[in-house]
Write an enzyme that holds these catalytic residues in place. Sequence first.
Site, PDB file in Angstrom:
ATOM      1  N   HIS A   1       0.868  -1.184   0.000  1.00 43.32           N
ATOM      2  CA  HIS A   1       0.000   0.000   0.000  1.00 43.32           C
ATOM      3  C   HIS A   1       0.906   1.236   0.000  1.00 43.32           C
ATOM      4  O   HIS A   1       2.018   1.184   0.536  1.00 43.32           O
ATOM      5  CB  HIS A   1      -0.838  -0.053   1.289  1.00 43.32           C
ATOM      6  CG  HIS A   1      -1.875   1.010   1.411  1.00 43.32           C
ATOM      7  ND1 HIS A   1      -1.591   2.265   1.893  1.00 43.32           N
ATOM      8  CD2 HIS A   1      -3.198   1.016   1.125  1.00 43.32           C
ATOM      9  CE1 HIS A   1      -2.704   2.996   1.915  1.00 43.32           C
ATOM     10  NE2 HIS A   1      -3.692   2.251   1.449  1.00 43.32           N
TER      11      HIS A   1
ATOM     12  N   LYS B   1     -10.306  -0.909  10.415  1.00 41.41           N
ATOM     13  CA  LYS B   1     -10.380  -2.106   9.568  1.00 41.41           C
ATOM     14  C   LYS B   1     -10.679  -3.347  10.395  1.00 41.41           C
ATOM     15  O   LYS B   1     -10.716  -4.457   9.879  1.00 41.41           O
ATOM     16  CB  LYS B   1      -9.060  -2.287   8.814  1.00 41.41           C
ATOM     17  CG  LYS B   1      -8.814  -1.201   7.761  1.00 41.41           C
ATOM     18  CD  LYS B   1      -7.612  -1.544   6.924  1.00 41.41           C
ATOM     19  CE  LYS B   1      -7.058  -0.372   6.148  1.00 41.41           C
ATOM     20  NZ  LYS B   1      -7.928   0.071   5.062  1.00 41.41           N
TER      21      LYS B   1
HETATM   22  N1  7TS Z   1      -1.674  -0.831   4.577  1.00 37.02           N
HETATM   23  C1  7TS Z   1      -2.555  -1.640   3.958  1.00 37.02           C
HETATM   24  C2  7TS Z   1      -2.144  -3.032   3.588  1.00 37.02           C
HETATM   25  C3  7TS Z   1      -3.849  -1.166   3.721  1.00 37.02           C
HETATM   26  O1  7TS Z   1      -4.734  -1.976   3.138  1.00 37.02           O
HETATM   27  C4  7TS Z   1      -4.203   0.155   4.107  1.00 37.02           C
HETATM   28  C5  7TS Z   1      -5.547   0.734   3.783  1.00 37.02           C
HETATM   29  C6  7TS Z   1      -3.245   0.926   4.760  1.00 37.02           C
HETATM   30  C7  7TS Z   1      -1.990   0.398   4.956  1.00 37.02           C
HETATM   31  C8  7TS Z   1      -3.531   2.301   5.249  1.00 37.02           C
HETATM   32  O2  7TS Z   1      -4.421   2.266   6.322  1.00 37.02           O
HETATM   33  P1  7TS Z   1      -5.017   3.612   6.939  1.00 37.02           P
HETATM   34  O3  7TS Z   1      -5.970   3.135   7.974  1.00 37.02           O
HETATM   35  O4  7TS Z   1      -3.888   4.400   7.460  1.00 37.02           O
HETATM   36  O5  7TS Z   1      -5.710   4.314   5.787  1.00 37.02           O
HETATM   37  N2  7TS Z   1      -6.178   0.153   2.700  1.00 37.02           N
HETATM   38  C9  7TS Z   1      -7.291   0.576   2.054  1.00 37.02           C
HETATM   39  C10 7TS Z   1      -7.849  -0.171   1.043  1.00 37.02           C
HETATM   40  O6  7TS Z   1      -7.408  -1.222   0.624  1.00 37.02           O
HETATM   41  N3  7TS Z   1      -8.952   0.475   0.592  1.00 37.02           N
HETATM   42  O7  7TS Z   1      -9.099   1.599   1.281  1.00 37.02           O
HETATM   43  C11 7TS Z   1      -8.076   1.686   2.207  1.00 37.02           C
END
Ligand code: 7TS
Length: 413
Positions: A127, A230
């Site tokens: 990501h 999540k």
């Molecule tokens: N790492 C992974 C593997 C992720 O899927 C996400 C968010 C993040 C980091 C970042 O997380 P945050 O809570 O800081 O935003 N992934 C996604 C997705 O797959 N669709 O929307 C957000």
Amino acid sequence: MLKSEALNVEKVRADFPILNRKVHGKRLVYLDNAATTQKPNVVIDTLVDYYSRYNANAHRSVHTLGEEATAAFEGARKTVSRFVGASSPEELIFVKGTTDATNLVRFAWAEKNVKRGDTIVTTLMEHHSNIVPWQLVAKKKGAEVKYVGLNKDGTLKMDEFEDAIRESPALVAVTQCSNVLGTINDVARICRLAHEAGAVSLVDGAQSAPHMPVDISKLGTDFFAFSAHKMMGPTGIGALYGRKSLLEGMDPFEGGGDMIKEVHTSGATWNDLPYKFEAGTSNIAGAIGFGSAANYLSEIGMDKVRRHEVELLEYALENLSKVKGMTIYGPEDADQRGGVLSFNLSDVHPHDLATILDERGIAIRSGHHCAQPLMEWLEVPATSRASFYVYNSFDDVDSLKEGLEKANEMFGA
Ligand code: 7TS
């Protein structure tokens, strides 16, 4: 109707009020759990209870409300640190989420420890939040980011990883589960190899901590980042686990209230762990809600969560692959992947497909999923993605299949 062997899905669904709503007059089929998950009543009630009964700042006031808020906030830290197998709550820093966690490591560790000519090893399936911080560090320090490539089935090329490790990188930053391919990486092995090469390791747990049992003490990682939203918790809160010996050697990168021991006009000294890295008033409600979500998941049992998702994945992989024009990405074996299924349907644009499915009450995500290097590797601009959680049923997969067949009809396939 097929029933999950791992879980009583109907009982779980009753805990999630949002699942009763209709979208375009249809039953909501929520398959966008990799983006964010729905919240059970117990988490919603925990937030209402905090704001309506004991709202106060934490670590500041000695009055009753202040003491109750502090106790609940620190109780949540204990719960969340136990949930991921941290050896002590002082190793668990509350942050805004995974992105905030990787950026904390960037500012407080990498900017000090990465030197000119160093390498930072990551992978093509990350990501952006596990890529861009390292690109920024590399640019500032004159270091280089190396990307480990993927095999055809979306698994990591471990031989490339071993080659990259031979250059004694400063940092190895890898996701435990891809948010696009679903690939589950053997991060315990990766961390062991990283440490043997003298590197510090960071595991992105955004898609693993919510979906499978995670035990940091067994993974052996130095840093582990994850987000509450999540895993049924509120938005705006997450955690960074950091190995105590590393955290102790790091300077805070945000200054303000609560992170200091003493401040004089001549300078300041830092508070103990983890407070050194929690400047200003924390997201107290969020943290307490995070704890409640972790408790809810523990009560279900993370092994059951995982087993249920594998059952759904097997069913989805088998049935969706029969739909005309389907290309499904990632490992073929459900045991090797998380509950994430990315695909393309002939040449239907993923955004069009997501809109057609939404008309039927089905929520999926379309786009690059904040993983553009992976899209380049897949040689597509975007994919559609269905992602599962405990409240999804085999019926939801059937609805998705019908929606895809309808889209095929609409596009004359
Ligand atoms: N790492 C992974 C593997 C992720 O899927 C996400 C968010 C993040 C980091 C970042 O997380 P945050 O809570 O800081 O935003 N992934 C996604 C997705 O797959 N669709 O929307 C957000």
